[in-house]
Design a protein around this motif. Sequence first.
Motif, PDB file in Angstrom:
ATOM      1  N   ILE A   1       0.853  -0.935  -0.076  1.00 55.61           N
ATOM      2  CA  ILE A   1      -0.106  -0.091  -0.146  1.00 55.61           C
ATOM      3  C   ILE A   1       0.991   1.050  -0.035  1.00 55.61           C
ATOM      4  O   ILE A   1       1.688   1.285   0.874  1.00 55.61           O
ATOM      5  CB  ILE A   1      -0.958   0.033   1.155  1.00 55.61           C
ATOM      6  N   THR A   2       0.619   2.025  -0.783  1.00 50.39           N
ATOM      7  CA  THR A   2       1.314   3.339  -0.999  1.00 50.39           C
ATOM      8  C   THR A   2       0.251   4.526  -0.685  1.00 50.39           C
ATOM      9  O   THR A   2      -1.129   4.273  -0.891  1.00 50.39           O
ATOM     10  CB  THR A   2       2.094   3.632  -2.352  1.00 50.39           C
ATOM     11  N   GLN A   3       0.615   5.815  -0.622  1.00 48.91           N
ATOM     12  CA  GLN A   3      -0.299   6.851  -0.662  1.00 48.91           C
ATOM     13  C   GLN A   3       0.205   7.929  -1.671  1.00 48.91           C
ATOM     14  O   GLN A   3       1.461   8.311  -1.813  1.00 48.91           O
ATOM     15  CB  GLN A   3      -0.139   7.418   0.667  1.00 48.91           C
ATOM     16  N   ASP A   4      -0.684   8.765  -2.240  1.00 48.84           N
ATOM     17  CA  ASP A   4      -0.289   9.851  -3.043  1.00 48.84           C
ATOM     18  C   ASP A   4      -1.558  10.504  -3.144  1.00 48.84           C
ATOM     19  O   ASP A   4      -2.720  10.163  -3.532  1.00 48.84           O
ATOM     20  CB  ASP A   4      -0.046   9.411  -4.535  1.00 48.84           C
ATOM     21  N   THR A   5      -1.316  11.814  -3.042  1.00 50.84           N
ATOM     22  CA  THR A   5      -2.272  12.997  -3.233  1.00 50.84           C
ATOM     23  C   THR A   5      -2.137  14.049  -4.151  1.00 50.84           C
ATOM     24  O   THR A   5      -2.758  15.175  -4.120  1.00 50.84           O
ATOM     25  CB  THR A   5      -2.865  13.357  -1.721  1.00 50.84           C
ATOM     26  N   ARG A   6      -0.909  13.775  -4.822  1.00 53.40           N
ATOM     27  CA  ARG A   6      -0.392  15.101  -5.823  1.00 53.40           C
ATOM     28  C   ARG A   6      -0.445  14.765  -7.458  1.00 53.40           C
ATOM     29  O   ARG A   6      -0.277  15.805  -8.049  1.00 53.40           O
ATOM     30  CB  ARG A   6       1.221  15.395  -5.411  1.00 53.40           C
ATOM     31  N   HIS A   7      -0.554  13.582  -7.640  1.00 55.48           N
ATOM     32  CA  HIS A   7      -0.404  13.227  -9.029  1.00 55.48           C
ATOM     33  C   HIS A   7      -1.788  12.434  -9.630  1.00 55.48           C
ATOM     34  O   HIS A   7      -2.443  11.798  -9.140  1.00 55.48           O
ATOM     35  CB  HIS A   7       0.787  12.260  -9.377  1.00 55.48           C
ATOM     36  N   TYR A   8      -1.812  12.459 -11.190  1.00 56.92           N
ATOM     37  CA  TYR A   8      -2.846  11.727 -11.772  1.00 56.92           C
ATOM     38  C   TYR A   8      -2.566  10.365 -11.802  1.00 56.92           C
ATOM     39  O   TYR A   8      -1.596   9.760 -11.428  1.00 56.92           O
ATOM     40  CB  TYR A   8      -2.921  12.462 -13.132  1.00 56.92           C
ATOM     41  N   LEU A   9      -3.660   9.604 -12.110  1.00 56.13           N
ATOM     42  CA  LEU A   9      -3.623   8.278 -11.853  1.00 56.13           C
ATOM     43  C   LEU A   9      -2.744   7.486 -12.862  1.00 56.13           C
ATOM     44  O   LEU A   9      -2.284   6.397 -12.507  1.00 56.13           O
ATOM     45  CB  LEU A   9      -5.134   7.583 -12.158  1.00 56.13           C
ATOM     46  N   THR A  10      -2.896   8.134 -14.016  1.00 58.28           N
ATOM     47  CA  THR A  10      -1.422   7.461 -14.895  1.00 58.28           C
ATOM     48  C   THR A  10      -0.174   7.331 -13.950  1.00 58.28           C
ATOM     49  O   THR A  10       0.564   6.196 -14.055  1.00 58.28           O
ATOM     50  CB  THR A  10      -1.387   8.139 -15.883  1.00 58.28           C
ATOM     51  N   TRP A  11       0.327   8.471 -13.588  1.00 56.08           N
ATOM     52  CA  TRP A  11       1.410   8.467 -12.778  1.00 56.08           C
ATOM     53  C   TRP A  11       1.406   7.486 -11.572  1.00 56.08           C
ATOM     54  O   TRP A  11       2.404   6.640 -11.407  1.00 56.08           O
ATOM     55  CB  TRP A  11       1.866   9.804 -12.163  1.00 56.08           C
ATOM     56  N   ARG A  12       0.406   7.308 -10.861  1.00 60.31           N
ATOM     57  CA  ARG A  12       0.290   6.464  -9.793  1.00 60.31           C
ATOM     58  C   ARG A  12       0.328   4.951 -10.235  1.00 60.31           C
ATOM     59  O   ARG A  12       1.078   4.140  -9.546  1.00 60.31           O
ATOM     60  CB  ARG A  12      -0.781   6.650  -8.891  1.00 60.31           C
ATOM     61  N   PHE A  13      -0.240   4.528 -11.170  1.00 62.19           N
ATOM     62  CA  PHE A  13      -0.131   3.159 -11.812  1.00 62.19           C
ATOM     63  C   PHE A  13       1.325   2.903 -12.439  1.00 62.19           C
ATOM     64  O   PHE A  13       1.855   1.591 -11.987  1.00 62.19           O
ATOM     65  CB  PHE A  13      -1.085   2.878 -12.846  1.00 62.19           C
ATOM     66  N   ASN A  14       1.697   3.810 -12.942  1.00 65.64           N
ATOM     67  CA  ASN A  14       3.371   3.562 -13.509  1.00 65.64           C
ATOM     68  C   ASN A  14       4.202   3.423 -12.118  1.00 65.64           C
ATOM     69  O   ASN A  14       5.095   2.759 -12.233  1.00 65.64           O
ATOM     70  CB  ASN A  14       3.724   4.574 -14.354  1.00 65.64           C
ATOM     71  N   GLU A  15       3.860   4.171 -11.082  1.00 68.30           N
ATOM     72  CA  GLU A  15       4.799   3.870  -9.793  1.00 68.30           C
ATOM     73  C   GLU A  15       4.553   2.571  -9.423  1.00 68.30           C
ATOM     74  O   GLU A  15       5.496   1.971  -8.826  1.00 68.30           O
ATOM     75  CB  GLU A  15       4.322   4.962  -8.721  1.00 68.30           C
ATOM     76  N   MET A  16       3.330   1.912  -9.328  1.00 70.82           N
ATOM     77  CA  MET A  16       3.078   0.642  -8.719  1.00 70.82           C
ATOM     78  C   MET A  16       3.967  -0.510  -9.712  1.00 70.82           C
ATOM     79  O   MET A  16       4.449  -1.373  -9.290  1.00 70.82           O
ATOM     80  CB  MET A  16       1.695   0.366  -8.806  1.00 70.82           C
TER      81      MET A  16
END
Length: 260
Positions: A74-89
């Motif tokens: 589990i990670t948290q992010d409140t700054r980026h759009y979903l595309t960025w979040r999925f790529n981080e995963m």
Amino acid sequence: MIHFLTCVCNGMPFIRHHLKVFESLSVPWHWHICEGASYTHDGAPAPRTACHGLSDDGTHEYLVDLAKHPQVTITQDTRHYLTWRFNEMLKTITGECLLWQVDVDEYWTAKQIETMHDLFANDHSVNSAMCWCNYFVGPRLVLERKRGAGNFTNQEWRRVWRFKEGCAYVQHDPPIITPANSPAFTHAQTEAAGLIFNHYAFVTEKQVEFKTRRYGWTVALDRWRALQGAVVPTPVEKFLPWLGCGTVMAAQESDGFRED
């Protein structure tokens, strides 16, 4: 190996459904979750919550406990759009596997997941899969499948990919992962295998209210309430026009939404 990806904010009661399904699988799996209020598109503000962009409906507390599970990250992010979040995963995944995007309100059965796994295992020429869904606009109301809203053939629903290191999301909505998007199992092939999932997109008032804030829809909650009392079949665009044109039908009793 299957790696499931989920982005979530205020995902109750849906978030509680998935773990028991994954734990019943006979194939290895790992679930990656990123929590945080998401932007509607690049540069647009995220919906406000009482917890600085994290969930304020009990989801955050559930995830704190879920983080103890050895097969959940589990990670948290409140700054980026979903595309960025999925790529981080994706950066945390090594080796070839099946990649499965599971939005919090999309329900699959263990049998369906294992059937999909077998399809890919038996045909290494295919890199992704397109699926129909039962798209719910109320606890007992569903859009007619394959006739417009909720199941636009040209983009919905690609949910599973054959992942290799170097694959990345180009965009999230609809999801495009390069170079793994094509060739794909077709809607007809996955339908024949029983791979139609239940998408509980608009089934609780809290869910509809949160999506109203996220996407900036006006009078969405009032229109959704009116739909719940409508005589069906009825055009969905009379009540929820942002979904496009389609027909609302009564759902089969076995598919209707119930809190787990």
